[in-house]
Design an enzyme around this catalytic site. Structure first.
Site, PDB file in Angstrom:
ATOM      1  N   ARG A  85       0.664  -1.374   0.081  1.00 48.19           N
ATOM      2  CA  ARG A  85      -0.120  -0.080  -0.050  1.00 48.19           C
ATOM      3  C   ARG A  85       1.031   0.938  -0.284  1.00 48.19           C
ATOM      4  O   ARG A  85       1.385   1.482   0.084  1.00 48.19           O
ATOM      5  CB  ARG A  85      -0.885   0.259   0.972  1.00 48.19           C
ATOM      6  CG  ARG A  85      -1.532  -1.323   1.387  1.00 48.19           C
ATOM      7  CD  ARG A  85      -3.188  -0.939   1.877  1.00 48.19           C
ATOM      8  NE  ARG A  85      -3.288  -1.962   1.820  1.00 48.19           N
ATOM      9  CZ  ARG A  85      -5.112  -2.733   0.919  1.00 48.19           C
ATOM     10  NH1 ARG A  85      -4.971  -1.257   0.026  1.00 48.19           N
ATOM     11  NH2 ARG A  85      -5.770  -2.939   1.191  1.00 48.19           N
ATOM     12  N   LEU A  87       2.036   4.927   0.929  1.00 50.64           N
ATOM     13  CA  LEU A  87       2.363   5.160   2.191  1.00 50.64           C
ATOM     14  C   LEU A  87       1.829   7.181   2.217  1.00 50.64           C
ATOM     15  O   LEU A  87       1.644   7.507   0.800  1.00 50.64           O
ATOM     16  CB  LEU A  87       2.980   5.603   3.203  1.00 50.64           C
ATOM     17  CG  LEU A  87       3.670   4.049   3.493  1.00 50.64           C
ATOM     18  CD1 LEU A  87       5.549   4.512   4.037  1.00 50.64           C
ATOM     19  CD2 LEU A  87       3.166   4.030   4.580  1.00 50.64           C
ATOM     20  N   ASN A 101      12.252   1.913   0.874  1.00 53.21           N
ATOM     21  CA  ASN A 101      11.633   0.765   0.450  1.00 53.21           C
ATOM     22  C   ASN A 101      12.149   0.082  -0.410  1.00 53.21           C
ATOM     23  O   ASN A 101      12.943   0.250  -1.097  1.00 53.21           O
ATOM     24  CB  ASN A 101      10.290   1.126  -0.565  1.00 53.21           C
ATOM     25  CG  ASN A 101       8.966   0.189  -0.587  1.00 53.21           C
ATOM     26  OD1 ASN A 101       9.443  -0.950  -0.708  1.00 53.21           O
ATOM     27  ND2 ASN A 101       8.634   0.443  -1.961  1.00 53.21           N
ATOM     28  N   THR A 102      12.182  -2.052  -0.702  1.00 52.51           N
ATOM     29  CA  THR A 102      12.153  -2.334  -1.633  1.00 52.51           C
ATOM     30  C   THR A 102      11.333  -2.463  -2.683  1.00 52.51           C
ATOM     31  O   THR A 102      10.091  -3.182  -2.909  1.00 52.51           O
ATOM     32  CB  THR A 102      14.000  -3.642  -0.415  1.00 52.51           C
ATOM     33  OG1 THR A 102      14.191  -4.191  -2.023  1.00 52.51           O
ATOM     34  CG2 THR A 102      12.497  -4.038  -0.375  1.00 52.51           C
ATOM     35  N   HIS A 103      12.009  -2.318  -3.587  1.00 57.21           N
ATOM     36  CA  HIS A 103      10.935  -3.132  -4.917  1.00 57.21           C
ATOM     37  C   HIS A 103      11.647  -3.631  -5.917  1.00 57.21           C
ATOM     38  O   HIS A 103      13.155  -2.815  -6.495  1.00 57.21           O
ATOM     39  CB  HIS A 103      10.951  -1.648  -6.223  1.00 57.21           C
ATOM     40  CG  HIS A 103      10.305  -1.656  -6.775  1.00 57.21           C
ATOM     41  ND1 HIS A 103       8.827  -1.831  -7.092  1.00 57.21           N
ATOM     42  CD2 HIS A 103      10.416  -1.513  -8.453  1.00 57.21           C
ATOM     43  CE1 HIS A 103       7.885  -1.478  -8.262  1.00 57.21           C
ATOM     44  NE2 HIS A 103       9.032  -1.078  -8.564  1.00 57.21           N
ATOM     45  N   ALA A 136       6.490  11.078  -1.653  1.00 57.22           N
ATOM     46  CA  ALA A 136       5.342  10.736  -1.679  1.00 57.22           C
ATOM     47  C   ALA A 136       4.957   9.655  -2.754  1.00 57.22           C
ATOM     48  O   ALA A 136       3.477   9.848  -3.280  1.00 57.22           O
ATOM     49  CB  ALA A 136       4.083  11.992  -1.748  1.00 57.22           C
ATOM     50  N   ASP A 139       7.288   4.219  -5.642  1.00 57.01           N
ATOM     51  CA  ASP A 139       8.325   4.351  -6.579  1.00 57.01           C
ATOM     52  C   ASP A 139       9.146   5.739  -7.262  1.00 57.01           C
ATOM     53  O   ASP A 139      10.025   4.843  -7.890  1.00 57.01           O
ATOM     54  CB  ASP A 139       8.484   2.619  -7.323  1.00 57.01           C
ATOM     55  CG  ASP A 139       7.356   1.929  -6.699  1.00 57.01           C
ATOM     56  OD1 ASP A 139       7.698   1.800  -5.872  1.00 57.01           O
ATOM     57  OD2 ASP A 139       6.964   1.123  -7.482  1.00 57.01           O
TER      58      ASP A 139
HETATM   59  C1  GRF Z   1      10.176  -7.882  -3.164  1.00 59.03           C
HETATM   60  O1  GRF Z   1      10.725  -8.323  -3.389  1.00 59.03           O
HETATM   61  C2  GRF Z   1       9.867  -6.559  -2.792  1.00 59.03           C
HETATM   62  O2  GRF Z   1      10.336  -6.183  -3.594  1.00 59.03           O
HETATM   63  C3  GRF Z   1       8.332  -6.450  -3.014  1.00 59.03           C
HETATM   64  O3  GRF Z   1       8.370  -7.793  -2.568  1.00 59.03           O
HETATM   65  C4  GRF Z   1       8.034  -8.541  -2.110  1.00 59.03           C
HETATM   66  C5  GRF Z   1       8.575  -8.856  -0.696  1.00 59.03           C
HETATM   67  O4  GRF Z   1       8.982  -9.999  -1.144  1.00 59.03           O
HETATM   68  N1  GRF Z   1       8.472  -4.621  -3.346  1.00 59.03           N
HETATM   69  P1  GRF Z   1       8.232 -10.974   0.771  1.00 59.03           P
HETATM   70  O5  GRF Z   1       7.971 -10.300   1.163  1.00 59.03           O
HETATM   71  O6  GRF Z   1      10.004  -9.767   1.508  1.00 59.03           O
HETATM   72  O7  GRF Z   1       9.164 -12.145   0.604  1.00 59.03           O
END
Ligand code: GRF
Length: 184
Positions: A85, A87, A101-103, A136, A139
């Site tokens: 979601r 923020l 955040n990791t994307h 905001a 990504d």
């Molecule tokens: C990760 O690959 C991240 O990049 C994405 O969602 C995934 C989360 O995986 N936003 P997990 O729940 O940590 O296994």
């Protein structure tokens, strides 16, 4: 830590934190729904909470409640890993500049919820993961680190997701260690 799903990144971070020299502690895990990430946290004795959008009259009220919940843990950093979601203003007013955040793409390519699918559909030859400071936008925040992996001709969403995650998780763990290192 904020999660919505499997919690494999959370699990790796919990494990890393078991070594005192790592320098971080997961003080709480908050999710927007019941998910296996919460179970992993509970198993490690970490406090958890669900703040569900459906329990609030609107998005703004949910965002306020999420900010209140996370404030209760007094975190130095808020790490989103698979938190599905966006923020809102109240959350970012309180924690902006401290939310990671990791994307699963090489941002700015393929933002949004279906990054791996979108990369395959576009015929991308390289993929990867980006760790960034949340702002905001969707990504769009300042990039902290990126790791690249190849896209193979026979890849499907599952195989490429797995290859990305195998590089994404160590990147997350290493970068959090660097962020919490004294004298940074
Ligand atoms: C990760 O690959 C991240 O990049 C994405 O969602 C995934 C989360 O995986 N936003 P997990 O729940 O940590 O296994």
């Amino acid at each position: 830590m904020l999660v919505s799903g499997t919690g494999s990144n959370l699990a790796a971070l919990i494990e890393a934190c078991e070594d005192p020299s790592y320098g971080a502690e997961v003080v709480g895990v908050v999710a927007d729904k019941d998910c296996s990430g919460l179970e992993r946290a509970r198993a490690a004795g970490i406090p958890t909470e669900v703040v569900a959008l459906t329990d609030h009259p609107d998005r703004a009220a949910w965002d306020e409640a999420l900010a209140r919940s996370v404030s209760g843990y007094a975190p130095d950093l808020v790490v989103c890993a698979g938190f599905m979601r966006l923020l809102g203003d109240a959350f970012l007013a309180r924690f902006g500049g401290r939310v990671l955040n990791t994307h699963p793409s090489l941002l700015p390519d393929f933002p949004g919820a279906h990054a791996v699918r979108d990369a395959l559909a576009a015929g991308a030859r390289r993929a990867g993961a980006t760790l960034f400071w949340v702002d905001a936008g969707v990504d769009t925040g300042q990039i902290i680190a990126q790791v690249e992996v190849p896209v193979r001709p026979d890849d499907d969403e599952a195989s490429l997701t797995a290859r990305i995650k195998a590089a994404e998780t160590p990147q997350l763990i290493e970068q959090i260690h660097l962020l919490v290192a004294p004298g940074r």
